[in-house]
Design an enzyme around this catalytic site. Structure first.
Site, PDB file in Angstrom:
ATOM      1  N   ASP A  23       0.867  -1.171   0.000  1.00 39.79           N
ATOM      2  CA  ASP A  23       0.000   0.000   0.000  1.00 39.79           C
ATOM      3  C   ASP A  23       0.909   1.227   0.000  1.00 39.79           C
ATOM      4  O   ASP A  23       2.093   1.136   0.356  1.00 39.79           O
ATOM      5  CB  ASP A  23      -0.887  -0.035   1.247  1.00 39.79           C
ATOM      6  CG  ASP A  23      -1.741   1.205   1.389  1.00 39.79           C
ATOM      7  OD1 ASP A  23      -2.353   1.612   0.386  1.00 39.79           O
ATOM      8  OD2 ASP A  23      -1.786   1.764   2.500  1.00 39.79           O
ATOM      9  N   ASP A  40      -0.297   5.039   0.812  1.00 33.89           N
ATOM     10  CA  ASP A  40      -0.612   6.047   1.827  1.00 33.89           C
ATOM     11  C   ASP A  40      -0.520   5.467   3.237  1.00 33.89           C
ATOM     12  O   ASP A  40      -1.121   4.431   3.544  1.00 33.89           O
ATOM     13  CB  ASP A  40      -2.015   6.606   1.599  1.00 33.89           C
ATOM     14  CG  ASP A  40      -2.125   7.342   0.279  1.00 33.89           C
ATOM     15  OD1 ASP A  40      -1.133   7.965  -0.134  1.00 33.89           O
ATOM     16  OD2 ASP A  40      -3.195   7.280  -0.352  1.00 33.89           O
TER      17      ASP A  40
END
Length: 265
Positions: A46, A48
């Site tokens: 991922d 963020d």
């Protein structure tokens, strides 16, 4: 500083997790994930609050002067609310922001990715082992391109959302055909991306690393999920992760430990 994000509703805490001796997530489960991690053909991160310290959507919103309104939607989304549908929340955030093409490019040009400590070294270590590294995000591809460049990750290994503009450069929605534009089932979001990667490249072992509810969803089809809390700890995610770390060096050193074991044999 590591932020702790508390679930917004009781439903954000998975009911399948029990504190009884027979159901508590054990050290054996952690070792199981470590074994998968050490032999991974591909690792999906991922972006963020995982690869980067911040939430790119929130940063863009702040630049546009609508930061608080968008942050409220993001907090609800990422704390694992069972009633949350990602595509609706993404549409709501973008509807508040409505960035035009010029604004987006200006933001990218003046912003420098805030990489999480240790991610450069970890990605470099994975690359050296021949492990393929992907960035899989519900954020925007244009914001992630500079991140990929810093980490030496090919553009083709980014799976993220695309903001659309009309011929005048005004905001015109987002590409709903992107797998990352929704979540909540194995046919959309990060599970669908990982299933696609396995089908396309015949990966036997894929690991998902992330901080949020949409990352947990990715396993299965990911062979393992590693929860990351180095920037923000989401209690619902931590409860569901068989292996949860707050420092990327832990993951890197585990790979080194694995190789030393092989050398000793």
């Amino acid at each position: 500083m590591i932020r702790v994000a508390l679930p917004t509703t009781a439903s954000a805490i998975p009911r399948s997790i029990s504190t009884s001796p027979g159901e508590t997530i054990s050290k054996n489960h952690e070792e199981e994930v470590k074994r998968v991690w050490r032999k991974a053909d591909a690792v999906c991160f991922d972006v963020d609050s995982t690869v980067c310290q911040d939430e790119g959507i929130d940063e863009l919103a702040a630049y546009l002067g609508v930061g608080e309104a968008v942050a409220n939607v993001t907090r609800t989304a990422m704390n694992g609310n069972a009633r949350f549908r990602y595509r609706d929340a993404l549409a709501a955030r973008l509807q508040v922001m409505k960035p035009n093409h010029e604004q987006l490019e200006q933001f990218v040009n003046i912003s420098k990715p805030k990489l999480t400590v240790g991610i450069r070294e970890l990605v470099s270590r994975l690359h050296a082992r021949g492990t393929h590294v992907y960035l899989v995000s519900g954020g925007f591809r244009r914001l992630i391109l500079p991140v990929a460049e810093l980490l030496g990750i090919e553009k083709s290994r980014i799976y993220a959302n695309e903001i659309l503009f009309d011929k005048f450069g005004k905001y015109h929605g987002f590409d709903t055909s992107e797998l990352t534009s929704d979540s909540g089932s194995k046919e959309t979001g990060k599970p669908a991306v990982i299933a696609l990667l396995k089908k396309m490249y015949n990966y036997k072992t894929v690991v998902m690393v992330g901080d949020g509810a949409t990352d947990v969803e990715a396993s299965p089809p990911a062979d393992a999920f590693i929860g990351f809390g180095g920037n923000v700890i989401r209690e619902g995610v931590k409860a569901r992760a068989k292996w949860y770390v707050t420092d990327f060096d832990v993951l890197r050193k585990d790979l080194d430990h694995d190789e030393s074991d092989i050398d000793d044999e």
